[in-house]
Write a protein that holds these residues in place. Structure first.
Motif, PDB file in Angstrom:
ATOM      1  N   GLU A  47       0.500  -1.202   0.027  1.00 40.71           N
ATOM      2  CA  GLU A  47      -0.021  -0.104  -0.272  1.00 40.71           C
ATOM      3  C   GLU A  47       1.226   1.427  -0.084  1.00 40.71           C
ATOM      4  O   GLU A  47       0.557   2.219  -0.575  1.00 40.71           O
ATOM      5  CB  GLU A  47      -0.629  -0.003   2.012  1.00 40.71           C
ATOM      6  CG  GLU A  47      -1.802   1.434   1.304  1.00 40.71           C
ATOM      7  CD  GLU A  47      -3.124   1.124   2.706  1.00 40.71           C
ATOM      8  OE1 GLU A  47      -2.842   1.917   3.145  1.00 40.71           O
ATOM      9  OE2 GLU A  47      -3.749   0.111   2.448  1.00 40.71           O
ATOM     10  N   ALA A  48       1.805   0.931   0.854  1.00 41.90           N
ATOM     11  CA  ALA A  48       2.972   2.739   0.882  1.00 41.90           C
ATOM     12  C   ALA A  48       3.363   2.924  -0.534  1.00 41.90           C
ATOM     13  O   ALA A  48       3.915   3.748  -0.461  1.00 41.90           O
ATOM     14  CB  ALA A  48       3.830   2.448   1.490  1.00 41.90           C
ATOM     15  N   ALA A  49       3.877   1.952  -0.699  1.00 43.69           N
ATOM     16  CA  ALA A  49       4.456   1.558  -2.412  1.00 43.69           C
ATOM     17  C   ALA A  49       3.553   1.886  -2.905  1.00 43.69           C
ATOM     18  O   ALA A  49       3.789   3.110  -4.409  1.00 43.69           O
ATOM     19  CB  ALA A  49       5.367   0.471  -2.875  1.00 43.69           C
ATOM     20  N   ALA A  50       3.014   1.750  -3.738  1.00 42.83           N
ATOM     21  CA  ALA A  50       1.823   2.181  -4.827  1.00 42.83           C
ATOM     22  C   ALA A  50       0.902   2.892  -4.481  1.00 42.83           C
ATOM     23  O   ALA A  50       1.362   4.397  -5.304  1.00 42.83           O
ATOM     24  CB  ALA A  50       0.555   1.093  -4.648  1.00 42.83           C
ATOM     25  N   ARG A  51       0.723   3.701  -2.835  1.00 42.43           N
ATOM     26  CA  ARG A  51       0.379   5.297  -2.387  1.00 42.43           C
ATOM     27  C   ARG A  51       1.798   6.671  -3.124  1.00 42.43           C
ATOM     28  O   ARG A  51       1.613   7.147  -3.954  1.00 42.43           O
ATOM     29  CB  ARG A  51       0.243   5.048  -1.187  1.00 42.43           C
ATOM     30  CG  ARG A  51      -0.750   6.875  -1.439  1.00 42.43           C
ATOM     31  CD  ARG A  51      -1.035   6.517   0.404  1.00 42.43           C
ATOM     32  NE  ARG A  51       0.104   6.341   1.234  1.00 42.43           N
ATOM     33  CZ  ARG A  51       0.235   5.528   2.636  1.00 42.43           C
ATOM     34  NH1 ARG A  51      -1.213   4.639   2.115  1.00 42.43           N
ATOM     35  NH2 ARG A  51       0.783   4.704   2.780  1.00 42.43           N
ATOM     36  N   ALA A  52       2.724   5.454  -3.021  1.00 36.76           N
ATOM     37  CA  ALA A  52       4.045   6.943  -3.916  1.00 36.76           C
ATOM     38  C   ALA A  52       3.795   7.177  -4.405  1.00 36.76           C
ATOM     39  O   ALA A  52       4.497   8.153  -5.572  1.00 36.76           O
ATOM     40  CB  ALA A  52       5.100   6.215  -2.760  1.00 36.76           C
TER      41      ALA A  52
ATOM     42  N   ALA B 251       5.458  -3.320 -11.125  1.00 35.76           N
ATOM     43  CA  ALA B 251       4.906  -4.282 -12.116  1.00 35.76           C
ATOM     44  C   ALA B 251       3.097  -3.663 -12.458  1.00 35.76           C
ATOM     45  O   ALA B 251       2.814  -3.920 -13.498  1.00 35.76           O
ATOM     46  CB  ALA B 251       4.404  -5.780 -11.962  1.00 35.76           C
ATOM     47  N   ALA B 252       3.403  -3.297 -11.197  1.00 34.72           N
ATOM     48  CA  ALA B 252       1.350  -2.766 -11.760  1.00 34.72           C
ATOM     49  C   ALA B 252       1.566  -1.425 -12.145  1.00 34.72           C
ATOM     50  O   ALA B 252       1.068  -0.902 -12.552  1.00 34.72           O
ATOM     51  CB  ALA B 252       0.683  -2.775  -9.724  1.00 34.72           C
ATOM     52  N   ALA B 253       2.774  -0.462 -11.434  1.00 35.30           N
ATOM     53  CA  ALA B 253       2.783   0.818 -11.708  1.00 35.30           C
ATOM     54  C   ALA B 253       2.723   0.991 -13.358  1.00 35.30           C
ATOM     55  O   ALA B 253       2.572   1.702 -14.213  1.00 35.30           O
ATOM     56  CB  ALA B 253       3.591   1.393 -10.882  1.00 35.30           C
ATOM     57  N   SER B 254       3.789  -0.554 -13.619  1.00 33.11           N
ATOM     58  CA  SER B 254       4.237  -0.187 -15.546  1.00 33.11           C
ATOM     59  C   SER B 254       3.017  -0.632 -16.072  1.00 33.11           C
ATOM     60  O   SER B 254       2.616   0.064 -17.205  1.00 33.11           O
ATOM     61  CB  SER B 254       4.918  -1.975 -15.693  1.00 33.11           C
ATOM     62  OG  SER B 254       6.599  -1.392 -14.981  1.00 33.11           O
TER      63      SER B 254
ATOM     64  N   LEU C 195      10.655   4.067 -17.233  1.00 36.04           N
ATOM     65  CA  LEU C 195      11.180   4.164 -18.245  1.00 36.04           C
ATOM     66  C   LEU C 195       9.226   3.806 -19.449  1.00 36.04           C
ATOM     67  O   LEU C 195       8.539   4.686 -20.002  1.00 36.04           O
ATOM     68  CB  LEU C 195      11.382   3.080 -19.125  1.00 36.04           C
ATOM     69  CG  LEU C 195      12.953   3.384 -19.267  1.00 36.04           C
ATOM     70  CD1 LEU C 195      13.683   2.088 -19.768  1.00 36.04           C
ATOM     71  CD2 LEU C 195      13.208   4.654 -19.844  1.00 36.04           C
ATOM     72  N   ALA C 196       8.848   3.309 -18.278  1.00 39.15           N
ATOM     73  CA  ALA C 196       6.951   3.066 -18.943  1.00 39.15           C
ATOM     74  C   ALA C 196       6.172   4.164 -18.407  1.00 39.15           C
ATOM     75  O   ALA C 196       5.401   4.443 -19.088  1.00 39.15           O
ATOM     76  CB  ALA C 196       6.635   1.723 -18.470  1.00 39.15           C
ATOM     77  N   GLU C 197       6.630   4.656 -17.118  1.00 36.42           N
ATOM     78  CA  GLU C 197       5.804   6.412 -16.638  1.00 36.42           C
ATOM     79  C   GLU C 197       6.088   7.391 -18.008  1.00 36.42           C
ATOM     80  O   GLU C 197       4.887   8.220 -18.036  1.00 36.42           O
ATOM     81  CB  GLU C 197       6.764   6.253 -15.484  1.00 36.42           C
ATOM     82  CG  GLU C 197       5.807   7.743 -14.779  1.00 36.42           C
ATOM     83  CD  GLU C 197       6.236   7.827 -13.808  1.00 36.42           C
ATOM     84  OE1 GLU C 197       5.330   8.336 -12.097  1.00 36.42           O
ATOM     85  OE2 GLU C 197       7.895   8.285 -13.117  1.00 36.42           O
ATOM     86  N   ALA C 198       7.445   6.660 -18.394  1.00 32.89           N
ATOM     87  CA  ALA C 198       7.615   8.208 -19.047  1.00 32.89           C
ATOM     88  C   ALA C 198       7.540   7.793 -21.276  1.00 32.89           C
ATOM     89  O   ALA C 198       7.536   8.309 -22.046  1.00 32.89           O
ATOM     90  CB  ALA C 198       9.651   8.415 -19.072  1.00 32.89           C
ATOM     91  N   GLY C 199       6.596   6.862 -20.862  1.00 32.52           N
ATOM     92  CA  GLY C 199       5.782   6.613 -22.420  1.00 32.52           C
ATOM     93  C   GLY C 199       7.251   5.697 -23.005  1.00 32.52           C
ATOM     94  O   GLY C 199       7.458   5.859 -24.299  1.00 32.52           O
TER      95      GLY C 199
END
Length: 309
Positions: free
Chosen positions: A125-130, A177-180, A212-216
């Motif tokens: 939860e902390a990692a996802a929130r950040a 992985a979830a953020a990507s 990199l995924a975040e930057a497209g």
């Protein structure tokens, strides 16, 4: 924080517990927020936070939640496990076992406490929130890396915390992985990410992949322990514009791997030797050695942009 009132999320970050844990402590044991203003959610006061800290500390020391809640409701100041007649394990201070996080803020200290409790829900939860609030680079540099480095420092000193490191790594890997998966898809996968031969530490490379995924930016991830022939086969088959080769230790940082990349028939435009294993004195000419995640991201994005002009 005598006059400060906090939301459930802020309290969860300070204590290193999941918000759902706070709800459970509120519903089952009456340890909830006490400040209330009409039309607004209840907020936690300094007194509420002190009681919750007692609850967290005692449950971490093995006291049952019901008994810990009873002491938390009755005691105005923190109660130690010795006060209940329970011996404290060797190496545990009044605040419980700790992971050093240097000058990192309250969120990192809370995450370190969650890691010591092996609380995967709170870690995730902390990692996802950040990640959602601050992005990959800031989350890695300010939150995740300080805690992981602290675990490594404590392991080097004591030989312990292997289970903490494994659980923390798995939770962080899942968060990346979830953020990507939720990031905006990039163009063609022209970036190749790989660990050096026999290198098993992948988290920093996973952080780069998520950034990199975040930057497209499209990429391919080969992962841990990639032999040189397999790496060269991947390069020759996909023709990447950039290759990032990660090494955590000197034992896996053989410059011959970089020489092989530079001699590949489909030599990439950019070869990055990432990680503390590489020594700048032994790097072949033409290889770049980024020292920060943000620097590696910027270099790769620059290569991607040059191809799209």
């Amino acid at each position: 924080m005598a006059d400060e009132a906090l939301s459930a999320g802020a309290v969860a970050r300070r204590l290193g517990v999941a918000v759902t844990t706070l709800r459970t402590w509120h519903q089952r044991y009456g340890l909830g927020p006490s400040q209330h203003e009409a039309g607004q959610h209840r907020r936690y006061t300094a007194t509420d936070l002190a009681r919750l800290e007692i609850m967290r500390r005692l449950t971490a020391d093995g006291v049952s939640p019901a008994e810990a809640a009873r002491w938390a409701r009755q005691a105005p100041d923190p109660v130690r496990a010795e006060d209940l007649g329970r011996p404290r394990p060797a190496g545990v201070r009044d605040g419980g076992p700790t992971i050093p996080v240097g000058r990192a803020g309250p969120a990192a200290r809370g995450l370190a406490r969650a890691a010591m409790r092996l609380d995967s829900a709170a870690i995730g939860e902390a990692a996802a929130r950040a990640l959602a609030a601050d992005g990959v680079v800031a989350t890695w540099e300010r939150l995740l890396r300080p805690v992981l480095a602290g675990i490594g420092e404590r392991h080097a000193a004591t030989g312990g915390l292997i289970e903490v490191e494994h659980l923390m790594s798995r939770c962080v890997s899942e968060a990346f992985a979830a953020a990507s998966r939720t990031a905006t898809p990039g163009g063609p996968a022209r970036i190749l990410l790989s660990c050096a031969d026999e290198e098993q530490h992948t988290l920093p490379l996973e952080a780069l992949a998520a950034a990199l995924a975040e930057a497209g930016v499209g990429y391919r991830m080969l992962g841990a322990r990639v032999p040189v022939p397999a790496l060269l086969e991947a390069v020759n088959r996909t023709g990447p514009a950039a290759v990032v080769l990660w090494s955590h230790s000197r034992a896996t940082a053989d410059p011959a791997q970089l020489d092989a990349l530079l001699a590949a028939p489909r030599r990439p435009l950019l070869v990055l030797a990432a990680g503390p294993g590489w020594s700048t004195e032994t790097l072949p000419a033409g290889v770049v050695h980024p020292t920060q995640l943000a620097e590696a991201v910027a270099l790769v994005v620059a290569v991607r942009d040059s191809l799209e002009r």
